[in-house]
Design an enzyme around this catalytic site. Structure first.
Site, PDB file in Angstrom:
ATOM      1  N   ILE A  45       0.826  -1.213   0.000  1.00  0.00           N
ATOM      2  CA  ILE A  45       0.000   0.000   0.000  1.00  0.00           C
ATOM      3  C   ILE A  45       0.866   1.271   0.000  1.00  0.00           C
ATOM      4  O   ILE A  45       0.413   2.331  -0.419  1.00  0.00           O
ATOM      5  CB  ILE A  45      -0.964  -0.034   1.210  1.00  0.00           C
ATOM      6  CG1 ILE A  45      -2.215   0.794   0.951  1.00  0.00           C
ATOM      7  CG2 ILE A  45      -0.286   0.401   2.497  1.00  0.00           C
ATOM      8  CD1 ILE A  45      -3.338   0.531   1.967  1.00  0.00           C
TER       9      ILE A  45
ATOM     10  N   GLY B 160      12.663  -3.165  11.562  1.00  0.00           N
ATOM     11  CA  GLY B 160      11.469  -2.336  11.354  1.00  0.00           C
ATOM     12  C   GLY B 160      10.250  -3.139  10.943  1.00  0.00           C
ATOM     13  O   GLY B 160       9.342  -2.615  10.298  1.00  0.00           O
TER      14      GLY B 160
ATOM     15  N   HIS C 125       6.245 -12.219   5.647  1.00  0.00           N
ATOM     16  CA  HIS C 125       6.035 -11.751   4.275  1.00  0.00           C
ATOM     17  C   HIS C 125       7.376 -11.487   3.618  1.00  0.00           C
ATOM     18  O   HIS C 125       8.346 -11.118   4.272  1.00  0.00           O
ATOM     19  CB  HIS C 125       5.145 -10.509   4.238  1.00  0.00           C
ATOM     20  CG  HIS C 125       5.579  -9.408   5.159  1.00  0.00           C
ATOM     21  ND1 HIS C 125       5.330  -9.456   6.518  1.00  0.00           N
ATOM     22  CD2 HIS C 125       6.251  -8.258   4.936  1.00  0.00           C
ATOM     23  CE1 HIS C 125       5.825  -8.355   7.081  1.00  0.00           C
ATOM     24  NE2 HIS C 125       6.400  -7.610   6.144  1.00  0.00           N
TER      25      HIS C 125
HETATM   26  P1  5GP Z   1       7.268  -4.873   7.302  1.00  0.00           P
HETATM   27  O1  5GP Z   1       7.822  -3.538   7.689  1.00  0.00           O
HETATM   28  O2  5GP Z   1       6.473  -5.509   8.427  1.00  0.00           O
HETATM   29  O3  5GP Z   1       8.299  -5.796   6.742  1.00  0.00           O
HETATM   30  O4  5GP Z   1       6.307  -4.585   6.091  1.00  0.00           O
HETATM   31  C1  5GP Z   1       4.937  -4.388   6.181  1.00  0.00           C
HETATM   32  C2  5GP Z   1       4.498  -3.790   4.852  1.00  0.00           C
HETATM   33  O5  5GP Z   1       3.088  -3.864   4.792  1.00  0.00           O
HETATM   34  C3  5GP Z   1       4.880  -2.314   4.696  1.00  0.00           C
HETATM   35  O6  5GP Z   1       5.700  -2.156   3.534  1.00  0.00           O
HETATM   36  C4  5GP Z   1       3.531  -1.603   4.539  1.00  0.00           C
HETATM   37  O7  5GP Z   1       3.558  -0.555   3.605  1.00  0.00           O
HETATM   38  C5  5GP Z   1       2.605  -2.732   4.113  1.00  0.00           C
HETATM   39  N1  5GP Z   1       1.218  -2.552   4.529  1.00  0.00           N
HETATM   40  C6  5GP Z   1       0.787  -2.147   5.752  1.00  0.00           C
HETATM   41  N2  5GP Z   1      -0.560  -2.125   5.786  1.00  0.00           N
HETATM   42  C7  5GP Z   1      -0.983  -2.527   4.546  1.00  0.00           C
HETATM   43  C8  5GP Z   1      -2.282  -2.712   3.974  1.00  0.00           C
HETATM   44  O8  5GP Z   1      -3.331  -2.515   4.593  1.00  0.00           O
HETATM   45  N3  5GP Z   1      -2.321  -3.137   2.674  1.00  0.00           N
HETATM   46  C9  5GP Z   1      -1.188  -3.378   1.946  1.00  0.00           C
HETATM   47  N4  5GP Z   1      -1.351  -3.776   0.685  1.00  0.00           N
HETATM   48  N5  5GP Z   1       0.054  -3.220   2.463  1.00  0.00           N
HETATM   49  C10 5GP Z   1       0.150  -2.801   3.747  1.00  0.00           C
END
Ligand code: 5GP
Ligand code: ZN
Length: 112
Positions: free
Chosen positions: A33, A94, A101
């Site tokens: 997103i 972070g 994922h």
């Molecule tokens: P992390 O920092 O945990 O590795 O990555 C989480 C990712 O999820 C971030 O890049 C963030 O932009 C994405 N993200 C968070 N909320 C949403 C959402 O509601 N929909 C989508 N498509 N991505 C999301």
């Protein structure tokens, strides 16, 4: 956090909308997103677990399936010239969503 409250589980179940680019019985791939590159996809296993450090034999098989599928999915979504995979583990990296994922980044030359 309970699995029931997990953002990516809700996306997998279709309770929260997402821009899906690939789905099979084991994984879902959708657009981030808040993209950090021209192409920024998130590949998630349908089986909920939080961290790479929770890996076991079954999950390693799942991850292998994801890694096998990702190159073609990436190529079909604008990463024909290359891409980078990132898995954030824990606070220092972070990590914000605690459902494993794989970030797929590309569509441009990537700096460090
Ligand atoms: P992390 O920092 O945990 O590795 O990555 C989480 C990712 O999820 C971030 O890049 C963030 O932009 C994405 N993200 C968070 N909320 C949403 C959402 O509601 N929909 C989508 N498509 N991505 C999301
Ligand atoms: Zn989840």
């Amino acid at each position: 956090m309970l699995k029931e409250d997990c953002l990516f589980c809700k996306i997998i179940k279709g309770e929260i909308p997402s821009a899906k680019v690939y789905e099979d019985d084991k994984m879902l791939v959708f657009k981030d997103i808040e993209p950090k590159a021209n192409v920024h996809l998130l590949a998630v296993p349908k089986d909920h677990f939080k961290l790479l450090s929770e890996m076991d034999g079954g999950r390693a098989e799942l991850l292998a399936h994801m890694l096998e599928k990702i190159p073609q999915i990436a190529a079909e979504n604008g990463c024909g010239n290359g891409f980078r995979l990132v898995i954030n583990q824990g606070a220092d990296a972070g990590q914000t969503v605690f459902h494993l994922h794989i970030h797929v980044l590309g569509g441009q030359e990537l700096g460090w």
